[in-house]
Design a protein around this motif. Sequence first.
Motif, short mmCIF file in Angstrom:
data_model
loop_
_atom_site.label_atom_id
_atom_site.label_comp_id
_atom_site.label_asym_id
_atom_site.label_seq_id
_atom_site.Cartn_x
_atom_site.Cartn_y
_atom_site.Cartn_z
N ASP A 35 7.89 -20.63 9.32
CA ASP A 35 7.87 -20.53 7.85
C ASP A 35 8.00 -19.09 7.36
O ASP A 35 7.95 -18.84 6.16
CB ASP A 35 6.61 -21.20 7.27
CG ASP A 35 5.31 -20.62 7.80
OD1 ASP A 35 5.24 -20.34 9.01
OD2 ASP A 35 4.36 -20.46 7.01
N HIS A 53 5.65 -12.01 11.08
CA HIS A 53 5.26 -12.66 12.34
C HIS A 53 6.21 -13.80 12.62
O HIS A 53 6.95 -14.25 11.74
CB HIS A 53 3.80 -13.11 12.31
CG HIS A 53 3.48 -14.24 11.36
ND1 HIS A 53 3.61 -14.13 10.00
CD2 HIS A 53 3.01 -15.49 11.59
CE1 HIS A 53 3.23 -15.27 9.43
NE2 HIS A 53 2.87 -16.11 10.37
N ASP A 62 0.07 -13.97 6.71
CA ASP A 62 -0.92 -15.02 6.98
C ASP A 62 -2.16 -14.39 7.58
O ASP A 62 -2.07 -13.65 8.57
CB ASP A 62 -0.34 -16.04 7.97
CG ASP A 62 0.72 -16.93 7.35
OD1 ASP A 62 1.01 -16.75 6.16
OD2 ASP A 62 1.25 -17.80 8.07
ZN LIG Z 1 1.75 -17.98 10.38
#
Ligand SMILES: [Zn+2]
Length: 269
Positions: free
Chosen positions: A79, A75, A180
């Motif tokens: 980070d 995504h 995530d």
């Molecule tokens: Zn994320």
Amino acid sequence: MTVLHEGDRYHVRTSALRVSVAGSSSAMPRPGRACSCYVIRSSQAAILFDLGSGSLSNVREALDYSKLDAVLISHMHADHFLDVIPLRYGLKYGPVPQGSRLPLYLPAGGQTMLRQMCAAFASEGPADFLDEVFDVRDFDERSILEIGDLRLTFARTIHYVDTFAIRAAVDGSALVYSSDTAPCDRVVELARDADLFLCECTLGLGTESGARGHSSAAEAGAMATAAGAGRLVLTHFSDEYASSQLEDAAGDRYAGPCSVADDGIELSI
Ligand SMILES: [Zn+2]
Ligand SMILES: [Zn+2]
């Protein structure tokens, strides 16, 4: 005493899948550590799951980057993708001439964002800057992506932007990277019976109010149990909690082997 009969044979099984952790931190890196990045290797392929800020240096500790077969970005959070930029410089100006453009797989919409970002500083223009060295592609999360002998499948996670967990399978072995996510049934299904589940625990021992997008260590443990995963490795965490606290919290919800990731470690299946 074991009596070996003529004809007995030892089978030394080499690892079907290897993971070198090149970035185990959440968005604010722990001291000396990088953000999300995992080098996934099989006998026929070497790919990256994510390339977060600071991680390319660790990738270089693990392998010669010119040997990569593909980079997959789960995504478009910084980070998870920012070190695409230094990799571009390495592929363009590095010591090893590149035979062909490196496939760079992004989620839908990722190309637009990445090109806009590069347009802010790339004097050669964003198209040349990226396309000279990368074969930039969207991945289709509903399809199977095959790279060498690796079979890659995806599941949409619960996060603040379009995000995809990734399963890599080869020869009956499988690992799943959660990317995530808040606790998510789709990620659990993707991780069903996986040998290794690399699951985020950004929240550590804490909780999240409002819209969910991350998991605690306990929630990672619960997902590993629901999936029947063979081994849980917690990742994407800050230095707010000690590793032992994260392992204990996950271990309360998951009876299998559980440990925390760290940059530089290698995991084998
Ligand atoms: Zn994320
Ligand atoms: Zn993240």
